[in-house]
Design a protein around this motif. Structure first.
Motif, PDB file in Angstrom:
ATOM      1  N   ASP A   1       0.810  -1.215   0.000  1.00 36.63           N
ATOM      2  CA  ASP A   1       0.000   0.000   0.000  1.00 36.63           C
ATOM      3  C   ASP A   1       0.847   1.271   0.000  1.00 36.63           C
ATOM      4  OD1 ASP A   1      -2.318  -1.487   0.006  1.00 36.63           O
ATOM      5  OD2 ASP A   1      -2.722  -1.217   2.145  1.00 36.63           O
ATOM      6  N   ARG A   2       2.115   1.180   0.373  1.00 36.34           N
ATOM      7  CA  ARG A   2       2.938   2.374   0.549  1.00 36.34           C
ATOM      8  C   ARG A   2       4.091   2.527  -0.440  1.00 36.34           C
ATOM      9  NH1 ARG A   2       0.446   0.822   4.863  1.00 36.34           N
ATOM     10  NH2 ARG A   2      -0.302   2.332   6.396  1.00 36.34           N
ATOM     11  N   CYS A   3       4.587   1.438  -0.970  1.00 35.30           N
ATOM     12  CA  CYS A   3       5.758   1.540  -1.841  1.00 35.30           C
ATOM     13  C   CYS A   3       5.368   2.066  -3.214  1.00 35.30           C
ATOM     14  CB  CYS A   3       6.468   0.199  -1.963  1.00 35.30           C
ATOM     15  SG  CYS A   3       5.609  -0.998  -2.991  1.00 35.30           S
ATOM     16  N   GLY A   4       6.353   2.607  -3.899  1.00 32.92           N
ATOM     17  CA  GLY A   4       6.107   3.120  -5.243  1.00 32.92           C
ATOM     18  C   GLY A   4       7.404   3.446  -5.947  1.00 32.92           C
ATOM     19  N   ARG A   5       7.287   4.195  -6.991  1.00 34.94           N
ATOM     20  CA  ARG A   5       8.439   4.581  -7.810  1.00 34.94           C
ATOM     21  C   ARG A   5       9.494   5.267  -6.935  1.00 34.94           C
ATOM     22  NH1 ARG A   5       9.969   5.218 -12.967  1.00 34.94           N
ATOM     23  NH2 ARG A   5      11.047   7.126 -13.556  1.00 34.94           N
ATOM     24  N   GLY A   6      10.734   4.845  -7.090  1.00 37.39           N
ATOM     25  CA  GLY A   6      11.817   5.422  -6.321  1.00 37.39           C
ATOM     26  C   GLY A   6      12.082   4.718  -5.008  1.00 37.39           C
ATOM     27  N   ASP A   7      11.267   3.727  -4.655  1.00 35.45           N
ATOM     28  CA  ASP A   7      11.466   2.956  -3.426  1.00 35.45           C
ATOM     29  C   ASP A   7      12.117   1.616  -3.763  1.00 35.45           C
ATOM     30  OD1 ASP A   7      10.223   4.904  -1.836  1.00 35.45           O
ATOM     31  OD2 ASP A   7       8.247   4.009  -2.141  1.00 35.45           O
ATOM     32  N   VAL A   8      12.713   1.009  -2.721  1.00 33.76           N
ATOM     33  CA  VAL A   8      13.305  -0.324  -2.858  1.00 33.76           C
ATOM     34  C   VAL A   8      12.640  -1.214  -1.813  1.00 33.76           C
ATOM     35  CG1 VAL A   8      15.424  -1.694  -2.728  1.00 33.76           C
ATOM     36  CG2 VAL A   8      15.507   0.639  -3.653  1.00 33.76           C
ATOM     37  N   VAL A   9      12.258  -2.422  -2.214  1.00 34.13           N
ATOM     38  CA  VAL A   9      11.613  -3.390  -1.334  1.00 34.13           C
ATOM     39  C   VAL A   9      12.462  -4.657  -1.304  1.00 34.13           C
ATOM     40  CG1 VAL A   9       9.543  -4.799  -0.945  1.00 34.13           C
ATOM     41  CG2 VAL A   9       9.320  -2.478  -1.865  1.00 34.13           C
ATOM     42  N   VAL A  10      12.684  -5.181  -0.096  1.00 35.40           N
ATOM     43  CA  VAL A  10      13.398  -6.444   0.071  1.00 35.40           C
ATOM     44  C   VAL A  10      12.400  -7.463   0.605  1.00 35.40           C
ATOM     45  CG1 VAL A  10      15.257  -7.651   1.277  1.00 35.40           C
ATOM     46  CG2 VAL A  10      15.591  -5.278   0.505  1.00 35.40           C
ATOM     47  N   THR A  11      12.166  -8.520  -0.165  1.00 33.42           N
ATOM     48  CA  THR A  11      11.212  -9.547   0.235  1.00 33.42           C
ATOM     49  C   THR A  11      11.513 -10.863  -0.466  1.00 33.42           C
ATOM     50  OG1 THR A  11       8.856 -10.111   0.449  1.00 33.42           O
ATOM     51  CG2 THR A  11       9.509  -8.958  -1.564  1.00 33.42           C
ATOM     52  N   GLY A  12      11.127 -11.942   0.184  1.00 30.03           N
ATOM     53  CA  GLY A  12      11.178 -13.257  -0.431  1.00 30.03           C
ATOM     54  C   GLY A  12       9.788 -13.701  -0.855  1.00 30.03           C
ATOM     55  N   ASP A  13       8.796 -12.866  -0.609  1.00 24.08           N
ATOM     56  CA  ASP A  13       7.400 -13.172  -0.911  1.00 24.08           C
ATOM     57  C   ASP A  13       7.101 -12.753  -2.354  1.00 24.08           C
ATOM     58  OD1 ASP A  13       4.446 -12.354  -1.097  1.00 24.08           O
ATOM     59  OD2 ASP A  13       4.499 -13.480   0.793  1.00 24.08           O
ATOM     60  N   ILE A  14       6.904 -13.711  -3.231  1.00 22.33           N
ATOM     61  CA  ILE A  14       6.762 -13.426  -4.655  1.00 22.33           C
ATOM     62  C   ILE A  14       5.466 -12.659  -4.976  1.00 22.33           C
ATOM     63  CG2 ILE A  14       6.732 -14.433  -6.980  1.00 22.33           C
ATOM     64  CD1 ILE A  14       9.439 -14.585  -5.359  1.00 22.33           C
ATOM     65  N   PRO A  15       4.298 -13.018  -4.407  1.00 22.98           N
ATOM     66  CA  PRO A  15       3.110 -12.201  -4.684  1.00 22.98           C
ATOM     67  C   PRO A  15       3.280 -10.743  -4.222  1.00 22.98           C
ATOM     68  CG  PRO A  15       2.449 -14.334  -3.853  1.00 22.98           C
ATOM     69  CD  PRO A  15       3.942 -14.250  -3.686  1.00 22.98           C
ATOM     70  N   LEU A  16       3.923 -10.522  -3.065  1.00 26.76           N
ATOM     71  CA  LEU A  16       4.200  -9.151  -2.631  1.00 26.76           C
ATOM     72  C   LEU A  16       5.135  -8.477  -3.630  1.00 26.76           C
ATOM     73  CD1 LEU A  16       4.291  -6.709  -0.751  1.00 26.76           C
ATOM     74  CD2 LEU A  16       6.056  -7.909   0.579  1.00 26.76           C
ATOM     75  N   ALA A  17       6.166  -9.169  -4.057  1.00 35.60           N
ATOM     76  CA  ALA A  17       7.100  -8.603  -5.029  1.00 35.60           C
ATOM     77  C   ALA A  17       6.367  -8.159  -6.291  1.00 35.60           C
ATOM     78  CB  ALA A  17       8.184  -9.623  -5.364  1.00 35.60           C
ATOM     79  N   ALA A  18       5.428  -8.974  -6.757  1.00 35.27           N
ATOM     80  CA  ALA A  18       4.675  -8.625  -7.966  1.00 35.27           C
ATOM     81  C   ALA A  18       3.894  -7.329  -7.765  1.00 35.27           C
ATOM     82  CB  ALA A  18       3.735  -9.769  -8.344  1.00 35.27           C
ATOM     83  N   LYS A  19       3.272  -7.171  -6.603  1.00 34.20           N
ATOM     84  CA  LYS A  19       2.518  -5.936  -6.321  1.00 34.20           C
ATOM     85  C   LYS A  19       3.447  -4.731  -6.269  1.00 34.20           C
ATOM     86  CE  LYS A  19      -1.031  -8.367  -3.755  1.00 34.20           C
ATOM     87  NZ  LYS A  19      -1.446  -8.808  -2.425  1.00 34.20           N
ATOM     88  N   CYS A  20       4.610  -4.907  -5.686  1.00 29.95           N
ATOM     89  CA  CYS A  20       5.565  -3.804  -5.562  1.00 29.95           C
ATOM     90  C   CYS A  20       6.137  -3.418  -6.919  1.00 29.95           C
ATOM     91  CB  CYS A  20       6.671  -4.178  -4.584  1.00 29.95           C
ATOM     92  SG  CYS A  20       6.076  -4.433  -2.893  1.00 29.95           S
ATOM     93  N   VAL A  21       6.453  -4.406  -7.748  1.00 31.80           N
ATOM     94  CA  VAL A  21       6.942  -4.131  -9.102  1.00 31.80           C
ATOM     95  C   VAL A  21       5.875  -3.368  -9.873  1.00 31.80           C
ATOM     96  CG1 VAL A  21       7.516  -5.219 -11.323  1.00 31.80           C
ATOM     97  CG2 VAL A  21       8.604  -6.024  -9.219  1.00 31.80           C
ATOM     98  N   GLU A  22       4.628  -3.800  -9.742  1.00 35.78           N
ATOM     99  CA  GLU A  22       3.520  -3.127 -10.422  1.00 35.78           C
ATOM    100  C   GLU A  22       3.388  -1.669  -9.961  1.00 35.78           C
ATOM    101  OE1 GLU A  22      -1.297  -3.555 -10.649  1.00 35.78           O
ATOM    102  OE2 GLU A  22      -0.124  -5.393 -10.612  1.00 35.78           O
ATOM    103  N   ALA A  23       3.697  -1.419  -8.691  1.00 35.80           N
ATOM    104  CA  ALA A  23       3.616  -0.057  -8.143  1.00 35.80           C
ATOM    105  C   ALA A  23       4.817   0.798  -8.551  1.00 35.80           C
ATOM    106  CB  ALA A  23       3.511  -0.115  -6.623  1.00 35.80           C
ATOM    107  N   GLY A  24       5.807   0.192  -9.197  1.00 34.65           N
ATOM    108  CA  GLY A  24       6.963   0.943  -9.664  1.00 34.65           C
ATOM    109  C   GLY A  24       8.188   0.853  -8.777  1.00 34.65           C
ATOM    110  N   ALA A  25       8.116   0.076  -7.696  1.00 38.09           N
ATOM    111  CA  ALA A  25       9.261  -0.064  -6.791  1.00 38.09           C
ATOM    112  C   ALA A  25      10.295  -1.010  -7.388  1.00 38.09           C
ATOM    113  CB  ALA A  25       8.802  -0.582  -5.432  1.00 38.09           C
ATOM    114  N   ARG A  26      11.509  -0.891  -6.920  1.00 39.06           N
ATOM    115  CA  ARG A  26      12.586  -1.813  -7.259  1.00 39.06           C
ATOM    116  C   ARG A  26      12.570  -2.896  -6.186  1.00 39.06           C
ATOM    117  NH1 ARG A  26      15.207   1.090 -11.101  1.00 39.06           N
ATOM    118  NH2 ARG A  26      16.987  -0.295 -11.244  1.00 39.06           N
TER     119      ARG A  26
END
Length: 149
Positions: A61-86
């Motif tokens: 709900d909070r990440c977006g373009r210009g942010d970096v996310v570290v996760t091993g959770d693939i569905p979460l990663a997909a949502k973050c990539v869609e939001a523009g996060a690295r």
């Protein structure tokens, strides 16, 4: 730019904190609790309610373009990539718009294979020093790229 850590079972929290501190970047460590809080003023520990995917939803709900996310959770990663996060996995593997579809499909296939063979033994491979080193190098690269966005 912010750094989000999906902290439950994350083996690289300390390394991520060092990189975030070097970049003077706000870091959110999101979990269901049970983690020792950091005294670093750049690190905010977020404790979410217990329940499936609550920490994931907080990050997504909070990440977006210009942010970096570290996760091993693939569905979460997909949502973050869609939001523009690295997005990085703990071993330094980058998850991008170009590869997240294949990674999700592989995850789903492996879930189906495990469900079909309840006697399957063993787990994932162990986390190595090489994985930790690869993660540090990849996080540094992603933080620099995010700063340019």
């Amino acid at each position: 730019m912010s750094l989000y850590i999906d902290a439950d079972a994350c083996p690289v929290k300390e390394e991520a904190e060092r990189v975030a501190t070097r970049h003077k970047c706000q870091m959110f460590v999101v979990s269901n609790g049970g983690l020792r809080p950091s005294q670093n003023p750049l690190v905010e520990n977020i404790i979410v309610d217990a329940g499936p995917d609550v920490a994931d939803m907080w990050i997504a709900d909070r990440c977006g373009r210009g942010d970096v996310v570290v996760t091993g959770d693939i569905p979460l990663a997909a949502k973050c990539v869609e939001a523009g996060a690295r997005v990085l996995k703990h071993n330094g593997e980058a998850l991008t718009a170009a590869n997240i579809g294949n990674v999700l499909a592989t995850r789903d296939l492996m879930t189906d294979l495990r469900a079909a063979d309840p006697f399957r033994q063993g787990g994932g491979k162990g986390f190595t020093k090489a994985d930790r080193s690869r993660f540090l190098e990849a996080l540094e690269r992603e933080m620099r790229a995010a700063a340019r966005q």
